[in-house]
Scaffold this motif. Structure first.
Motif, PDB file in Angstrom:
ATOM      1  N   ASP A 144     -31.207  38.628  -6.606  1.00  0.00           N
ATOM      2  CA  ASP A 144     -30.759  37.319  -7.097  1.00  0.00           C
ATOM      3  C   ASP A 144     -30.619  36.289  -5.978  1.00  0.00           C
ATOM      4  N   THR A 204     -32.793  32.779  -5.517  1.00  0.00           N
ATOM      5  CA  THR A 204     -32.154  31.473  -5.327  1.00  0.00           C
ATOM      6  C   THR A 204     -32.694  30.775  -4.088  1.00  0.00           C
ATOM      7  N   HIS A 251     -35.621  28.360  -3.762  1.00  0.00           N
ATOM      8  CA  HIS A 251     -35.421  26.949  -4.121  1.00  0.00           C
ATOM      9  C   HIS A 251     -34.565  26.226  -3.078  1.00  0.00           C
ATOM     10  N   GLN A 252     -34.560  26.735  -1.848  1.00  0.00           N
ATOM     11  CA  GLN A 252     -33.691  26.176  -0.811  1.00  0.00           C
ATOM     12  C   GLN A 252     -33.950  24.687  -0.572  1.00  0.00           C
ATOM     13  N   ILE A 261     -32.416  22.714  -3.357  1.00  0.00           N
ATOM     14  CA  ILE A 261     -30.951  22.782  -3.253  1.00  0.00           C
ATOM     15  C   ILE A 261     -30.457  21.826  -2.175  1.00  0.00           C
TER      16      ILE A 261
END
Length: 198
Positions: free
Chosen positions: A169, A173, A176-177, A180
């Motif tokens: 997970d 995530t 998509h740094q 973000i």
């Protein structure tokens, strides 16, 4: 998370249905830190004389072939930790507890669902030739037993992608740094009062 692409390894048969998460990892061990290695507690209370995992012929097995409804019971991620820490990369059964299967995928443990007759035949082969290997090819979605017969299995495409690429997970995530970071910058400009120390 270690990617799962292909695996050729010894497989251990476990001719028991309805193995629940408390059998995999008794609740009293959940207070131990994961760094202690949950593999030491795998099937702790089931290890009576003759238990297959204690048979030297199956030493180093990385595939577990069991019966229906494997991993039923409570939503205990520690049960998956115990299997992974115990050296298992794959569990084959006719059916799995839903929460167990979801936890398994998130921790790099492949669950393969095959028809009950096929799994029973595979267990028999492994009982007749202790220490025999199976080959799992996740991209091809096949499991080849000791008899050389390749069995096809289905898997959710997203779960397959995560396992093949070794994405848990957190890694998903972090894909998509950039987005973000861009959001954080834009949000800090639009709402400076929510940024600590701003």
């Amino acid at each position: 998370m270690e990617p799962f692409v292909t695996l050729t390894a010894a497989a251990v048969p476990l001719d028991i249905a309805n193995i629940d998460t408390d059998q995999l990892l008794p609740a009293r061990f959940l207070k131990k830190p994961r760094s202690a290695g949950y593999g030491n507690f795998l099937f702790h209370d089931e290890r009576k004389p003759g238990f297959p995992l204690d048979d030297p012929a199956y030493a180093g097995a990385a595939v577990l072939v069991s019966d229906r409804n494997f991993g039923c019971g409570s939503s205990r991620e520690g049960a998956v930790y115990a299997l992974v820490d115990g050296g298992f990369r794959c569990v084959v059964a006719p059916s799995f507890g839903d929460i167990f299967a979801a936890n398994a995928a998130k921790n790099g443990l492949l669950t393969i669902t095959l028809p009950e007759e096929a799994v029973a035949a595979l267990r028999r082969q492994l009982q007749e030739a202790p220490g025999a290997s199976v080959t799992v090819d996740l991209p091809a979605q096949t499991l080849t037993g000791p008899d050389g017969r390749a069995l096809s299995f289905a898997i959710d495409p997203f779960k397959k992608e995560c396992l093949v690429e070794g994405l848990d997970d957190v890694a998903l995530t972090l894909r998509h740094q950039d987005a973000i970071d861009a959001f954080d910058r834009t949000d800090a400009e639009a709402r400076p009062w929510v940024v600590p120390g701003a």
